[in-house]
Design a protein around this motif. Structure first.
Motif, PDB file in Angstrom:
ATOM      1  N   PHE A  54       0.834  -1.201   0.000  1.00 26.88           N
ATOM      2  CA  PHE A  54       0.000   0.000   0.000  1.00 26.88           C
ATOM      3  C   PHE A  54       0.871   1.255   0.000  1.00 26.88           C
ATOM      4  CE2 PHE A  54      -3.469  -2.540   2.342  1.00 26.88           C
ATOM      5  CZ  PHE A  54      -4.037  -2.935   1.148  1.00 26.88           C
ATOM      6  N   GLY A  55       1.912   1.246   0.814  1.00 34.88           N
ATOM      7  CA  GLY A  55       2.788   2.410   0.909  1.00 34.88           C
ATOM      8  C   GLY A  55       3.443   2.762  -0.408  1.00 34.88           C
ATOM      9  N   ARG A  56       3.980   1.768  -1.090  1.00 32.55           N
ATOM     10  CA  ARG A  56       4.666   2.075  -2.357  1.00 32.55           C
ATOM     11  C   ARG A  56       3.669   2.477  -3.447  1.00 32.55           C
ATOM     12  NH1 ARG A  56       4.885  -2.071  -6.102  1.00 32.55           N
ATOM     13  NH2 ARG A  56       3.999  -4.010  -5.343  1.00 32.55           N
ATOM     14  N   MET A  57       2.502   1.851  -3.469  1.00 33.91           N
ATOM     15  CA  MET A  57       1.521   2.233  -4.484  1.00 33.91           C
ATOM     16  C   MET A  57       0.921   3.606  -4.184  1.00 33.91           C
ATOM     17  SD  MET A  57      -0.260  -1.369  -5.572  1.00 33.91           S
ATOM     18  CE  MET A  57      -0.670  -1.903  -3.918  1.00 33.91           C
ATOM     19  N   LEU A  58       0.676   3.894  -2.910  1.00 34.39           N
ATOM     20  CA  LEU A  58       0.169   5.224  -2.543  1.00 34.39           C
ATOM     21  C   LEU A  58       1.199   6.305  -2.834  1.00 34.39           C
ATOM     22  CD1 LEU A  58      -1.650   4.384   0.815  1.00 34.39           C
ATOM     23  CD2 LEU A  58      -2.724   5.190  -1.307  1.00 34.39           C
ATOM     24  N   LEU A  59       2.477   5.979  -2.640  1.00 37.93           N
ATOM     25  CA  LEU A  59       3.530   6.939  -2.963  1.00 37.93           C
ATOM     26  C   LEU A  59       3.551   7.220  -4.462  1.00 37.93           C
ATOM     27  CD1 LEU A  59       5.715   8.659  -1.708  1.00 37.93           C
ATOM     28  CD2 LEU A  59       7.288   6.749  -1.978  1.00 37.93           C
ATOM     29  N   GLY A  60       3.350   6.180  -5.273  1.00 35.10           N
ATOM     30  CA  GLY A  60       3.243   6.387  -6.719  1.00 35.10           C
ATOM     31  C   GLY A  60       2.072   7.279  -7.077  1.00 35.10           C
ATOM     32  N   ILE A  61       0.940   7.044  -6.436  1.00 37.91           N
ATOM     33  CA  ILE A  61      -0.237   7.890  -6.655  1.00 37.91           C
ATOM     34  C   ILE A  61       0.088   9.335  -6.282  1.00 37.91           C
ATOM     35  CG2 ILE A  61      -2.564   8.401  -5.786  1.00 37.91           C
ATOM     36  CD1 ILE A  61      -2.949   5.324  -5.547  1.00 37.91           C
ATOM     37  N   LEU A  62       0.720   9.501  -5.130  1.00 37.56           N
ATOM     38  CA  LEU A  62       1.082  10.841  -4.666  1.00 37.56           C
ATOM     39  C   LEU A  62       1.990  11.557  -5.663  1.00 37.56           C
ATOM     40  CD1 LEU A  62       1.258  13.042  -2.498  1.00 37.56           C
ATOM     41  CD2 LEU A  62       3.065  11.710  -1.434  1.00 37.56           C
ATOM     42  N   ILE A  63       2.946  10.833  -6.217  1.00 38.76           N
ATOM     43  CA  ILE A  63       3.868  11.445  -7.176  1.00 38.76           C
ATOM     44  C   ILE A  63       3.112  11.957  -8.405  1.00 38.76           C
ATOM     45  CG2 ILE A  63       5.728  10.919  -8.816  1.00 38.76           C
ATOM     46  CD1 ILE A  63       6.894   9.082  -6.550  1.00 38.76           C
ATOM     47  N   PHE A  64       2.245  11.138  -8.969  1.00 33.39           N
ATOM     48  CA  PHE A  64       1.543  11.556 -10.183  1.00 33.39           C
ATOM     49  C   PHE A  64       0.544  12.677  -9.922  1.00 33.39           C
ATOM     50  CE2 PHE A  64       3.115   7.395 -11.599  1.00 33.39           C
ATOM     51  CZ  PHE A  64       3.791   7.815 -12.724  1.00 33.39           C
ATOM     52  N   TRP A  65      -0.142  12.647  -8.774  1.00 31.79           N
ATOM     53  CA  TRP A  65      -1.041  13.752  -8.445  1.00 31.79           C
ATOM     54  C   TRP A  65      -0.236  14.999  -8.089  1.00 31.79           C
ATOM     55  CZ3 TRP A  65      -6.238  14.310  -9.013  1.00 31.79           C
ATOM     56  CH2 TRP A  65      -6.930  13.176  -9.428  1.00 31.79           C
ATOM     57  N   GLY A  66       0.955  14.810  -7.512  1.00 34.35           N
ATOM     58  CA  GLY A  66       1.839  15.951  -7.236  1.00 34.35           C
ATOM     59  C   GLY A  66       2.319  16.611  -8.509  1.00 34.35           C
ATOM     60  N   ILE A  67       2.587  15.797  -9.533  1.00 37.62           N
ATOM     61  CA  ILE A  67       2.957  16.358 -10.840  1.00 37.62           C
ATOM     62  C   ILE A  67       1.831  17.250 -11.343  1.00 37.62           C
ATOM     63  CG2 ILE A  67       3.338  15.782 -13.278  1.00 37.62           C
ATOM     64  CD1 ILE A  67       4.856  13.268 -12.279  1.00 37.62           C
ATOM     65  N   LEU A 132      -4.991  -8.568  -2.970  1.00 37.96           N
ATOM     66  CA  LEU A 132      -5.863  -7.567  -3.586  1.00 37.96           C
ATOM     67  C   LEU A 132      -5.285  -7.172  -4.946  1.00 37.96           C
ATOM     68  CD1 LEU A 132      -6.436  -5.260  -0.492  1.00 37.96           C
ATOM     69  CD2 LEU A 132      -8.017  -6.944  -1.429  1.00 37.96           C
ATOM     70  N   PRO A 133      -6.116  -6.891  -5.917  1.00 37.54           N
ATOM     71  CA  PRO A 133      -5.594  -6.454  -7.217  1.00 37.54           C
ATOM     72  C   PRO A 133      -4.910  -5.092  -7.080  1.00 37.54           C
ATOM     73  CG  PRO A 133      -7.986  -6.315  -7.181  1.00 37.54           C
ATOM     74  CD  PRO A 133      -7.572  -6.965  -5.892  1.00 37.54           C
ATOM     75  N   THR A 134      -3.792  -4.922  -7.781  1.00 39.34           N
ATOM     76  CA  THR A 134      -3.044  -3.667  -7.691  1.00 39.34           C
ATOM     77  C   THR A 134      -3.430  -2.670  -8.780  1.00 39.34           C
ATOM     78  OG1 THR A 134      -1.231  -4.573  -9.021  1.00 39.34           O
ATOM     79  CG2 THR A 134      -1.044  -4.777  -6.626  1.00 39.34           C
ATOM     80  N   TRP A 135      -4.131  -3.131  -9.799  1.00 38.21           N
ATOM     81  CA  TRP A 135      -4.437  -2.224 -10.903  1.00 38.21           C
ATOM     82  C   TRP A 135      -5.265  -1.005 -10.490  1.00 38.21           C
ATOM     83  CZ3 TRP A 135      -9.220  -0.870 -12.522  1.00 38.21           C
ATOM     84  CH2 TRP A 135     -10.292  -1.687 -12.192  1.00 38.21           C
ATOM     85  N   PRO A 136      -6.164  -1.074  -9.490  1.00 34.18           N
ATOM     86  CA  PRO A 136      -6.879   0.159  -9.128  1.00 34.18           C
ATOM     87  C   PRO A 136      -5.933   1.263  -8.629  1.00 34.18           C
ATOM     88  CG  PRO A 136      -8.072  -1.734  -8.291  1.00 34.18           C
ATOM     89  CD  PRO A 136      -6.745  -2.236  -8.782  1.00 34.18           C
ATOM     90  N   PHE A 137      -4.864   0.878  -7.935  1.00 28.54           N
ATOM     91  CA  PHE A 137      -3.886   1.869  -7.492  1.00 28.54           C
ATOM     92  C   PHE A 137      -3.194   2.511  -8.701  1.00 28.54           C
ATOM     93  CE2 PHE A 137      -4.366  -0.933  -3.857  1.00 28.54           C
ATOM     94  CZ  PHE A 137      -4.417  -0.042  -2.795  1.00 28.54           C
ATOM     95  N   PHE A 138      -2.838   1.675  -9.668  1.00 29.26           N
ATOM     96  CA  PHE A 138      -2.220   2.188 -10.885  1.00 29.26           C
ATOM     97  C   PHE A 138      -3.190   3.091 -11.645  1.00 29.26           C
ATOM     98  CE2 PHE A 138       0.542  -1.215  -9.790  1.00 29.26           C
ATOM     99  CZ  PHE A 138       1.764  -0.974 -10.396  1.00 29.26           C
ATOM    100  N   ALA A 139      -4.479   2.735 -11.630  1.00 38.00           N
ATOM    101  CA  ALA A 139      -5.486   3.543 -12.318  1.00 38.00           C
ATOM    102  C   ALA A 139      -5.645   4.913 -11.663  1.00 38.00           C
ATOM    103  CB  ALA A 139      -6.825   2.806 -12.350  1.00 38.00           C
ATOM    104  N   VAL A 140      -5.603   4.963 -10.337  1.00 37.77           N
ATOM    105  CA  VAL A 140      -5.705   6.257  -9.642  1.00 37.77           C
ATOM    106  C   VAL A 140      -4.474   7.113  -9.943  1.00 37.77           C
ATOM    107  CG1 VAL A 140      -5.830   7.364  -7.373  1.00 37.77           C
ATOM    108  CG2 VAL A 140      -7.228   5.356  -7.843  1.00 37.77           C
ATOM    109  N   ALA A 141      -3.298   6.483 -10.002  1.00 39.56           N
ATOM    110  CA  ALA A 141      -2.089   7.218 -10.384  1.00 39.56           C
ATOM    111  C   ALA A 141      -2.229   7.747 -11.810  1.00 39.56           C
ATOM    112  CB  ALA A 141      -0.862   6.315 -10.255  1.00 39.56           C
ATOM    113  N   TRP A 142      -2.749   6.919 -12.695  1.00 41.64           N
ATOM    114  CA  TRP A 142      -2.959   7.337 -14.084  1.00 41.64           C
ATOM    115  C   TRP A 142      -3.919   8.520 -14.164  1.00 41.64           C
ATOM    116  CZ3 TRP A 142      -7.520   6.892 -17.078  1.00 41.64           C
ATOM    117  CH2 TRP A 142      -7.365   7.238 -18.417  1.00 41.64           C
TER     118      TRP A 142
END
Length: 176
Positions: A54-67, A132-142
């Motif tokens: 969760f931490g690494r995927m949330l960090l990825g989400i944070l990076i893309f929303w931060g961009i 749990l599937p990880t693709w929803p985290f990737f989708a939120v980052a996208w």
């Protein structure tokens, strides 16, 4: 704060504010995940299942929303050696050119990230503990990357058509 009431804000400004609030929300979620995981580990000798995933995927989400949040305001790291010595007209040209390059790069990145979302979904990549599937985290980052493209597009349009709209935001001013 720009001093504008909600009624006088343009639709663009409302979109920008909503995206910035989403980025701020993800900062809070990442911080809460880290804080709770540390407290549970230190004082209760337990952990949140999949907290690392969760931490690494949330960090990825944070990076893309931060961009997305930093791209519109122009508050990302820049090198202004050439820009500071240029005339106002040349500064505007440099700003438009740099923003168009940024728009191109982030658009390509968004297309490639969508491919990563599709591959992760197709391959059924799961978290380690809870499966749990990880693709929803990737989708939120996208989605954050899509918002970045939207905001960079708005910034480009405003740089060309309404430069005064960008100057109204105190976040774009620097103290020298």
């Amino acid at each position: 704060m720009t001093g504008l009431s909600e009624k006088t804000k343009s639709p663009f400004d409302r979109i920008i504010d909503a995206i910035e609030w989403m980025a701020a929300l993800f900062v809070g979620i990442v911080a809460a995940n880290i804080f709770i995981a540390v407290v549970l580990r230190k004082f209760f000798d337990t952990s949140i299942p999949d907290s690392y995933d969760f931490g690494r995927m949330l960090l990825g989400i944070l990076i893309f929303w931060g961009i997305a949040a930093t791209s519109y305001r122009g508050s990302h790291i820049t090198v202004d050696l050439l820009w500071t010595g240029a005339s106002p007209r040349m500064r505007r040209f440099i700003d438009v050119f740099a923003t168009l390059v940024l728009l191109f790069v982030v658009t390509v990145q968004t297309i490639m990230l969508f491919d990563k979302v599709a591959v992760t979904m197709r391959d059924n990549v799961l978290t380690y503990d809870l499966n749990l599937p990880t693709w929803p985290f990737f989708a939120v980052a996208w989605m954050g990357d899509v918002c970045a493209v939207l905001l960079i597009g708005i910034r480009t349009w405003r740089l060309i058509m309404q430069p005064e709209a960008l100057e109204d935001h105190p976040e774009t001013k620097t103290n020298e």
